[in-house]
Scaffold this active site. Structure first.
Site, short mmCIF file in Angstrom:
data_model
loop_
_atom_site.label_atom_id
_atom_site.label_comp_id
_atom_site.label_asym_id
_atom_site.label_seq_id
_atom_site.Cartn_x
_atom_site.Cartn_y
_atom_site.Cartn_z
CB SER A 133 -0.96 -0.03 1.19
OG SER A 133 -1.93 0.98 1.09
CG ASP A 365 -6.95 -3.55 -2.89
OD1 ASP A 365 -7.67 -2.70 -2.31
OD2 ASP A 365 -5.78 -3.77 -2.55
CG HIS A 403 -5.63 -2.42 0.81
ND1 HIS A 403 -5.03 -2.13 -0.39
CD2 HIS A 403 -5.01 -1.61 1.71
CE1 HIS A 403 -4.12 -1.18 -0.24
NE2 HIS A 403 -4.08 -0.86 1.05
#
Length: 473
Positions: A133, A365, A403
């Site tokens: 991320s 995601d 995620h």
């Protein structure tokens, strides 16, 4: 300080030039059994929490020794400020914003180098970076901005274009869901209705119904959101979607042109709302209209939109994001993007020195769209050509993975794979991901290189050998 295992933990602050800016807090762990390598770990979100380097690296399979236990010097920082979640208040200070954007990576690296030279009387033979991320974004910055410092990086679902994502995608969500009194907003029941319909239509398109949508392109071709339309198009309850709600989901599922480029790109990528996103963690919120300031009950994408618009772009914490017009703030957005975005980062020096990058994304995601990562990869293909790019970058997609969680909670041997490529010249081949979910722990799937996807071809559905990477539907 030294612990019982012989490691020396060094915690400290890198002081700012501007006395009003917060310091960069860092930790460097020096093992007694040093293997001659260093591993820097990236943060997440807007950073704000010290990455200690004491645990596993991002997406490391469960049960393995930590990098520190394996003899790596490990290091991390808080990105140059303290704060939880998407607290963007640090963005009111120029130096804090620059540290978050790029400089804390380099500054923490240099502190670690000085400590290693002092402790071991030599520099590391190899220096790696692993992140997910925002940490994936930091991995790209490490390779692109500081290529002399890093030999290999792992960029998991990188938020490499924070400004575009939060201003562009957040703006699309805000307008789609909350305009016209919230006519397009989907409450949790309607969100579940949509998600269930997508999975009912698409789960089996990869050859097996296992709660994972792997054939995402086939899903886009097959799923029709109008099958959920309320009679007459009016909102008649949670068993159907109104025309306004279908319009909102179509907006979220589409690519948009912002009207001007941010860090060289004007396209806001589509979200995977029609091929696997569940919006169970990064939800569409529980309120029909956002509050000023935000209440925390709004859609996740609105929350990050609010964080960027208030403290970073307008630098007015009381600014109402629903009144924000990106075109009116284009100059400021460009200025912010110079600090925060790596959309047009130059990886040529990293490639020339022999650096290697593993790039991944989850196909489900809903925090950072897989289309966003694919767009980054395709820009590298355009820059380098496929053959040259294959020599230093591999891009893998993970079906069912969101995620850091998902129907398939993917883990894989990123660090040893990267080391073999950097140190032995052995390019990745036939990688496998393992599911970390408790109910399905240990099931495996091939890790397919883009644009291939995982297709079931027969056998035990829990074993990677029963699946094949394919490019055809």
């Amino acid at each position: 300080m030294a612990d019982s295992g012989g490691q020396c933990r060094v915690l400290g602050d890198i002081h700012p030039v501007d006395p009003a800016a917060p310091p960069i807090t860092y930790e460097v762990n020096l093992p007694a059994n040093w293997n001659g390598r260093a591993l820097q770990m990236g943060g997440g979100g807007y950073d704000g929490t010290l990455v200690t380097g004491l645990g596993s690296y991002a997406l490391q399979p469960d049960g393995q020794p930590t990098p520190l236990q394996q003899g790596f010097v490990t290091l991390g920082s808080d990105g140059g400020h303290e704060g939880a979640g998407f607290d963007s208040s640090f963005g009111l200070n120029d130096e804090a914003l620059a540290n978050y954007g790029t400089q804390s990576i380099k500054k923490t690296h240099d502190v670690a180098m000085a400590l290693m030279k002092t402790a071991f009387k030599r520099s590391p033979q190899r220096f790696y970076f692993v992140g997910f991320s925002q940490g994936g974004h930091e991995a790209i910055n490490a390779a692109g901005l500081y290529p002399k410092d890093y030999d290999g990086v792992v960029a998991g679902t990188p938020s490499y274009n924070v400004t575009m994502m939060h201003a562009g995608i957040g703006g699309v969500y805000a307008k789609a869901l909350y305009a016209n009194g919230g006519a397009g907003w989907l409450d949790p029941a309607k969100t579940k209705l949509l998600v269930n319909a997508v999975y009912s239509t698409c789960d089996g398109l990869d050859g097996v119904k296992d709660g994972v949508i792997a054939n995402t392109r086939g899903c886009l071709d097959t799923f029709d959101v109008t099958s959920l339309r309320c009679p007459g198009g009016a909102d008649t309850g949670d068993t159907c979607l109104s025309d306004a709600q279908i319009g909102a989901t179509n907006d979220i599922a589409s690519t948009h042109n912002l009207g001007f480029p941010i860090a060289g790109n004007s396209l806001v990528p589509a979200a995977p709302i029609y091929y696997g996103a569940t919006y169970g963690v990064f939800t569409l919120g529980t309120v029909k209209q956002p509050s000023v300031p935000a209440s925390g009950k709004e859609a996740f994408q609105y929350a990050v939109y609010n964080a960027l618009v208030t403290n970073i772009v307008t630098r007015n914490p009381a600014y109402d994001p629903m009144t924000f017009n990106a075109l009116d703030w284009s100059a400021r957005l460009q200025e912010v993007a110079k600090q925060l975005d790596s959309t047009n980062v130059d990886l040529s020096a990293f490639a020339k020195k022999g650096g290697k990058m593993l790039l991944t994304t989850g196909l489900a995601d809903d925090g950072i769209s897989p289309e966003n990562t694919t767009a980054f990869y395709q820009r590298q293909v355009s820059t380098f050509g496929q053959r040259t790019l294959n020599g230093f970058m591999k891009y893998y997609t993970m079906p069912g993975f969101s995620h850091g969680f998902g129907a398939f909670n993917a883990r894989y041997d990123a660090l040893p794979t990267l080391m073999n490529w950097v140190e032995k010249g052995k390019a990745p081949n036939h990688l496998t991901m393992v599911d970390a979910n408790a109910a399905t722990a240990g099931r495996t799937r091939p890790l397919c290189e883009y644009p291939q996807w995982v297709k079931y071809t027969g056998g035990d559905v829990n074993k990677a050998s029963s699946f094949t990477c394919t490019s055809t539907n």
